[in-house]
Motif scaffolding. Sequence first.
Motif: not given
Length: 74
Positions: A1-20
């Motif tokens: 589960m930790k790997d999945f959380e890390d993947l989603v956190r990376k998505s939030v950090a690196l994908d400007p679409w998520v923040k937008d």
Amino acid sequence: MKDFEDLVRKSVALDPWVKDRGIRGYIEELESEIYEVKEALDKKDHDNLVEELGDVLMDWFHLCILAEEKGLLK
């Protein structure tokens, strides 16, 4: 589960679409995905159901991380 959380956190950090999209945008996205889950259930389309539930899970995690970053979760 930790790997999945890390993947989603990376998505939030690196994908400007998520923040937008932001929290409100992800709530709308989650509503849309839930509708698609209902459709898959109604059609008894189990392959699509699996995909749509995965989308719901991803959107839920994105929402949690965005809310945490805004200090809305402790």
